[in-house]
Design a protein around this motif. Sequence first.
Motif, PDB file in Angstrom:
ATOM      1  N   PHE A  53       0.836  -1.195   0.000  1.00 50.24           N
ATOM      2  CA  PHE A  53       0.000   0.000   0.000  1.00 50.24           C
ATOM      3  C   PHE A  53       0.873   1.249   0.000  1.00 50.24           C
ATOM      4  CE2 PHE A  53      -3.044  -2.994   2.083  1.00 50.24           C
ATOM      5  CZ  PHE A  53      -3.982  -2.989   1.073  1.00 50.24           C
ATOM      6  N   SER A  54       0.350   2.312  -0.563  1.00 44.70           N
ATOM      7  CA  SER A  54       1.109   3.565  -0.664  1.00 44.70           C
ATOM      8  C   SER A  54       0.991   4.425   0.573  1.00 44.70           C
ATOM      9  CB  SER A  54       0.629   4.355  -1.892  1.00 44.70           C
ATOM     10  OG  SER A  54      -0.751   4.678  -1.759  1.00 44.70           O
ATOM     11  N   TRP A  55       0.485   3.865   1.648  1.00 45.08           N
ATOM     12  CA  TRP A  55       0.313   4.639   2.869  1.00 45.08           C
ATOM     13  C   TRP A  55       0.614   3.766   4.076  1.00 45.08           C
ATOM     14  CZ3 TRP A  55      -3.289   1.220   4.248  1.00 45.08           C
ATOM     15  CH2 TRP A  55      -4.242   0.800   3.312  1.00 45.08           C
ATOM     16  N   VAL A  56       0.773   4.419   5.216  1.00 47.66           N
ATOM     17  CA  VAL A  56       0.953   3.733   6.493  1.00 47.66           C
ATOM     18  C   VAL A  56      -0.247   4.028   7.376  1.00 47.66           C
ATOM     19  CG1 VAL A  56       3.464   3.739   6.416  1.00 47.66           C
ATOM     20  CG2 VAL A  56       2.257   5.689   7.423  1.00 47.66           C
ATOM     21  N   ILE A  57      -0.530   3.101   8.298  1.00 51.18           N
ATOM     22  CA  ILE A  57      -1.712   3.200   9.155  1.00 51.18           C
ATOM     23  C   ILE A  57      -1.374   4.030  10.385  1.00 51.18           C
ATOM     24  CG2 ILE A  57      -3.412   1.902  10.475  1.00 51.18           C
ATOM     25  CD1 ILE A  57      -2.793  -0.488   8.621  1.00 51.18           C
ATOM     26  N   CYS A  58      -2.165   5.093  10.624  1.00 56.05           N
ATOM     27  CA  CYS A  58      -1.937   5.979  11.763  1.00 56.05           C
ATOM     28  C   CYS A  58      -2.921   5.747  12.909  1.00 56.05           C
ATOM     29  CB  CYS A  58      -2.029   7.437  11.319  1.00 56.05           C
ATOM     30  SG  CYS A  58      -0.851   7.905  10.041  1.00 56.05           S
ATOM     31  N   GLU A  59      -4.131   5.309  12.602  1.00 52.47           N
ATOM     32  CA  GLU A  59      -5.147   5.083  13.638  1.00 52.47           C
ATOM     33  C   GLU A  59      -6.148   4.094  13.092  1.00 52.47           C
ATOM     34  OE1 GLU A  59      -8.389   7.631  16.309  1.00 52.47           O
ATOM     35  OE2 GLU A  59      -6.699   8.661  15.374  1.00 52.47           O
ATOM     36  N   SER A  69      -1.650   7.745   6.195  1.00 53.83           N
ATOM     37  CA  SER A  69      -0.810   8.847   5.729  1.00 53.83           C
ATOM     38  C   SER A  69       0.092   8.332   4.618  1.00 53.83           C
ATOM     39  CB  SER A  69       0.032   9.401   6.882  1.00 53.83           C
ATOM     40  OG  SER A  69       0.877  10.433   6.431  1.00 53.83           O
ATOM     41  N   PRO A  70       0.355   9.122   3.578  1.00 56.52           N
ATOM     42  CA  PRO A  70       1.253   8.672   2.496  1.00 56.52           C
ATOM     43  C   PRO A  70       2.629   8.303   3.032  1.00 56.52           C
ATOM     44  CG  PRO A  70       0.086  10.664   1.861  1.00 56.52           C
ATOM     45  CD  PRO A  70      -0.201  10.462   3.313  1.00 56.52           C
ATOM     46  N   ARG A  71       3.220   7.267   2.462  1.00 54.27           N
ATOM     47  CA  ARG A  71       4.520   6.782   2.926  1.00 54.27           C
ATOM     48  C   ARG A  71       5.618   7.828   2.748  1.00 54.27           C
ATOM     49  NH1 ARG A  71       5.133   1.454   4.088  1.00 54.27           N
ATOM     50  NH2 ARG A  71       3.329   0.127   3.676  1.00 54.27           N
ATOM     51  N   LEU A  72       5.532   8.660   1.742  1.00 55.82           N
ATOM     52  CA  LEU A  72       6.593   9.609   1.458  1.00 55.82           C
ATOM     53  C   LEU A  72       6.475  10.893   2.266  1.00 55.82           C
ATOM     54  CD1 LEU A  72       6.813   9.222  -2.427  1.00 55.82           C
ATOM     55  CD2 LEU A  72       8.181   8.092  -0.659  1.00 55.82           C
ATOM     56  N   SER A  73       5.417  10.999   3.092  1.00 54.29           N
ATOM     57  CA  SER A  73       5.260  12.194   3.913  1.00 54.29           C
ATOM     58  C   SER A  73       6.049  12.023   5.204  1.00 54.29           C
ATOM     59  CB  SER A  73       3.782  12.426   4.225  1.00 54.29           C
ATOM     60  OG  SER A  73       3.306  11.436   5.125  1.00 54.29           O
ATOM     61  N   VAL A  74       5.860  12.953   6.131  1.00 49.94           N
ATOM     62  CA  VAL A  74       6.582  12.897   7.404  1.00 49.94           C
ATOM     63  C   VAL A  74       5.916  11.938   8.378  1.00 49.94           C
ATOM     64  CG1 VAL A  74       7.545  15.203   7.164  1.00 49.94           C
ATOM     65  CG2 VAL A  74       5.289  14.910   8.224  1.00 49.94           C
ATOM     66  N   GLY A  75       5.000  11.117   7.898  1.00 53.05           N
ATOM     67  CA  GLY A  75       4.360  10.128   8.748  1.00 53.05           C
ATOM     68  C   GLY A  75       3.083  10.639   9.367  1.00 53.05           C
ATOM     69  N   CYS A  76       2.733  10.060  10.531  1.00 56.10           N
ATOM     70  CA  CYS A  76       1.441  10.353  11.141  1.00 56.10           C
ATOM     71  C   CYS A  76       1.441  11.633  11.965  1.00 56.10           C
ATOM     72  CB  CYS A  76       1.015   9.174  12.017  1.00 56.10           C
ATOM     73  SG  CYS A  76       0.727   7.649  11.062  1.00 56.10           S
ATOM     74  N   ILE A  77       2.590  12.282  12.080  1.00 51.45           N
ATOM     75  CA  ILE A  77       2.626  13.531  12.842  1.00 51.45           C
ATOM     76  C   ILE A  77       1.897  14.624  12.085  1.00 51.45           C
ATOM     77  CG2 ILE A  77       4.135  15.285  13.827  1.00 51.45           C
ATOM     78  CD1 ILE A  77       6.229  13.139  14.237  1.00 51.45           C
ATOM     79  N   ASP A  78       2.098  14.665  10.777  1.00 48.96           N
ATOM     80  CA  ASP A  78       1.450  15.666   9.939  1.00 48.96           C
ATOM     81  C   ASP A  78       0.101  15.119   9.463  1.00 48.96           C
ATOM     82  OD1 ASP A  78       0.719  17.685   8.284  1.00 48.96           O
ATOM     83  OD2 ASP A  78       2.223  17.252   6.728  1.00 48.96           O
ATOM     84  N   LYS A  79      -1.003  15.678   9.995  1.00 51.10           N
ATOM     85  CA  LYS A  79      -2.335  15.198   9.643  1.00 51.10           C
ATOM     86  C   LYS A  79      -2.918  15.897   8.410  1.00 51.10           C
ATOM     87  CE  LYS A  79      -2.756  12.262  13.026  1.00 51.10           C
ATOM     88  NZ  LYS A  79      -3.763  12.385  14.080  1.00 51.10           N
ATOM     89  N   LEU A 120     -16.553  23.707  13.375  1.00 47.24           N
ATOM     90  CA  LEU A 120     -16.189  23.970  14.768  1.00 47.24           C
ATOM     91  C   LEU A 120     -15.145  25.067  14.909  1.00 47.24           C
ATOM     92  CD1 LEU A 120     -15.959  20.252  15.937  1.00 47.24           C
ATOM     93  CD2 LEU A 120     -17.897  21.813  16.162  1.00 47.24           C
ATOM     94  N   ASN A 121     -14.460  25.416  13.795  1.00 49.36           N
ATOM     95  CA  ASN A 121     -13.387  26.417  13.842  1.00 49.36           C
ATOM     96  C   ASN A 121     -12.280  26.013  14.808  1.00 49.36           C
ATOM     97  OD1 ASN A 121     -14.753  28.131  11.986  1.00 49.36           O
ATOM     98  ND2 ASN A 121     -16.041  28.883  13.666  1.00 49.36           N
ATOM     99  N   LEU A 122     -12.052  24.734  14.899  1.00 49.45           N
ATOM    100  CA  LEU A 122     -10.944  24.191  15.675  1.00 49.45           C
ATOM    101  C   LEU A 122     -10.641  22.799  15.156  1.00 49.45           C
ATOM    102  CD1 LEU A 122     -12.447  21.993  17.741  1.00 49.45           C
ATOM    103  CD2 LEU A 122     -12.983  24.061  18.984  1.00 49.45           C
ATOM    104  N   VAL A 123      -9.492  22.273  15.525  1.00 51.12           N
ATOM    105  CA  VAL A 123      -9.074  20.947  15.086  1.00 51.12           C
ATOM    106  C   VAL A 123      -9.247  19.956  16.230  1.00 51.12           C
ATOM    107  CG1 VAL A 123      -7.163  19.545  14.225  1.00 51.12           C
ATOM    108  CG2 VAL A 123      -7.445  21.902  13.428  1.00 51.12           C
ATOM    109  N   ILE A 124     -10.003  18.879  15.970  1.00 51.17           N
ATOM    110  CA  ILE A 124     -10.172  17.825  16.970  1.00 51.17           C
ATOM    111  C   ILE A 124      -8.960  16.901  16.908  1.00 51.17           C
ATOM    112  CG2 ILE A 124     -11.540  15.815  17.628  1.00 51.17           C
ATOM    113  CD1 ILE A 124     -14.005  17.246  16.753  1.00 51.17           C
ATOM    114  N   LYS A 125      -8.314  16.721  18.047  1.00 49.77           N
ATOM    115  CA  LYS A 125      -7.109  15.894  18.123  1.00 49.77           C
ATOM    116  C   LYS A 125      -7.446  14.429  18.355  1.00 49.77           C
ATOM    117  CE  LYS A 125      -4.736  16.523  21.813  1.00 49.77           C
ATOM    118  NZ  LYS A 125      -3.842  17.099  22.846  1.00 49.77           N
TER     119      LYS A 125
END
Length: 713
Positions: A464-470, A484-494, A560-565
């Motif tokens: 697969f071209s991605w990794v599992i974050c959750e 998240s795409p494998r070539l990105s910085v991983g699951c830190i960058d949503k 919501l004008n906010l990001v749910i973590k």
Amino acid sequence: MSRITNLLFLVVCTLLTPALGCDINVAGYSRFSETLENSTIIGLLFVNDNEVYTSRCFSLNQTCEDERLLYSHNSTLTDLDVYYEGCTIFITDISGGIHVIDIKASPITVEHLSSQWQVAELSVDWLSPLLYVLTQTQQLYKCDMMLRNCLHLHDEYLTYTPRAIAADAFNGYLYWITDTGMLIKHDMAKEISGSMQNIDVAIRANVSTYSVAYDCYDLYSIYNYDVAYREITLTYLDGENVRTHLPLEHTPGDIYTELNCIHDTHCLWLETNNNSTLLHWSLQESGQLLSIENLNISAKSLLTLWNRQAQPLPVPTTYPDFTEYYSDSTGIRMHWDKPDIVGHYLLKQQVLARWSGLLSKDSKYMQSEAAWSAWNYELNITSDEYFQSITNLTDLSLYIGDLQPSTNYSVSILAYTETDRGPMRTVTCRTLSSDPLIYTSTTSHLRAIDAFGDLKQTWNVSSFSWVICEMIRRDESLLYMIVSPRLSVGCIDKSTTTLVLLDISSKTAIVSEEVTAISAVGYDWIGKMVYMASSDTQALFRADAYAESLNENMEKLASLNLVIKHLSIDSVNGRIYWTPTRDNNLYSFDMGPADSYEVSAALYDGLPYRRLNGPVVDMTSNKVHWAMTSLLTTILYSRDLIDNTQTSVESSIDMSGQPFIASDDKFYVILNSSLRTLDVKLKTNYNSLGTNVIAFLYYSPSFHPRLEGKPDS
């Protein structure tokens, strides 16, 4: 005249059983139905202006005798009908009021029923029992017998004027005549069409009056062929052809009202000509036509018949069908529907013998909802070493506990009454395993292990071209995942994450294109909905978890004008717990329709200089957990989902930013890319259950006490 008739029952000469229901003294008569020297006795109730009279008509004497005043009202009466089982007579007056005469009281009492409308006519469905009401503004309603709860039967304005409503309780139809003489037959279970389209016409035109004879399921009407010819026409309600019943000696100017008939032997009606009104009685067995002149009857009189209304004996002929079941490791909850309502019939032999002695064995389908009231359900559950039978069930669901894990059970259900048992429906259901599974994801594999770390199954996901974050689990083989795409910085960058539905048995994946930059995901296993938050749009979305496509039925709940973590769902109590990235507070939503999700006061105000991790809903302990971590210590908070009491435990373990799961007396947490278990006090660091772990999912029947499944036939 506002109402033609609403025939109840006409009693014929032979009675095999004692009187049912209201067998009391009515205006001096011990009963209206009896046999005297082979003479048919017909009990009459009729209205003249503001007075209600009783009388009895004898075929042997060819006369009606003993006219007696039953009740005198303070204004002109416009309609009446009888509810025999309740020993009551319903009347309407010219001002639009409805009144109930209780004839079992001594002396007779009259109660006014409060109504928001001015009522023109009414008809009693004595089988349900319900009242059908026609207002003076041509609106039709279905109400309980005291008018406390009413349902409007048509949303559209009627393009015609209905009159002479009559409820056919046995067959589930409501009849009325239009202003053109068309006789309408309406299925009580359906909404009435406002126009002349999509309605069932019993007789196309030229009907002046009619009646329903319940004993033989027939419809009688006086049909106007032309200016000089009239006849009483019989239409079988079971679908047979119309046939001529009785030609009338008609002269121009004759007006016919208040027709009442019983099978093929008797018809009574009022005939007015030159301001003279007579009660006509046709005795077909002798070919006689009687004209009754001694009753206090006028052109505006109302006529009905006083007679027993025996409750039917419905017999189930189809089985209740299972719709779904939910299982855990020790029990199964079954849900079922009522049998098809046209699958119940009346035996004429059972019902009619009570007052007419007819021995016909024909059956008749019923549509009245009253048939359900006498029904119970029997449910049997069996396995190789288990049997349980549960009877007298009235609800449409049942939880069966104390079962064995990972076991197939045969579950059977049938409907029954006092008189008969219906056919049985049997399905196969399976309880879940009592052993939990833990799914862990790395860059190359997805693994399923048990609570001791032993590998149960593994899937290679390196293609697969991605990794599992959750991850969240929908059912036995499907996982919802934030990837998240494998070539990105991983699951830190949503900002580059998306939602994927992975079938782990076939390794096929469906990617959602509707919502991107997924920051959190949760699953409502009771409502069968998947919730997701987007960091891009800062909004909360919801979709059908069982839709064929992730983009199907996607619904935006709120901006919501906010990001749910993080978010976690309490399916049982219908709440969503979540934390944003902007502060260390804990919030919650009540599940509801779109635009009802507004940020309100926090359930918990986070401490400064600390990082909140969570929340996690644990259905085993009925608690929601979250962690607050500083440089030196972590405090784990637990809040009861029922009484909202809160406790806390302090530990030196760093849980900042690390996903964790609570179950029973353990906590599962990723520490330095290693999945570990902790005891409830966060004191013990158990052995690693896996290394290089990016995300994990703890899955147990205790977490999801009911999983949906379709029973296997």
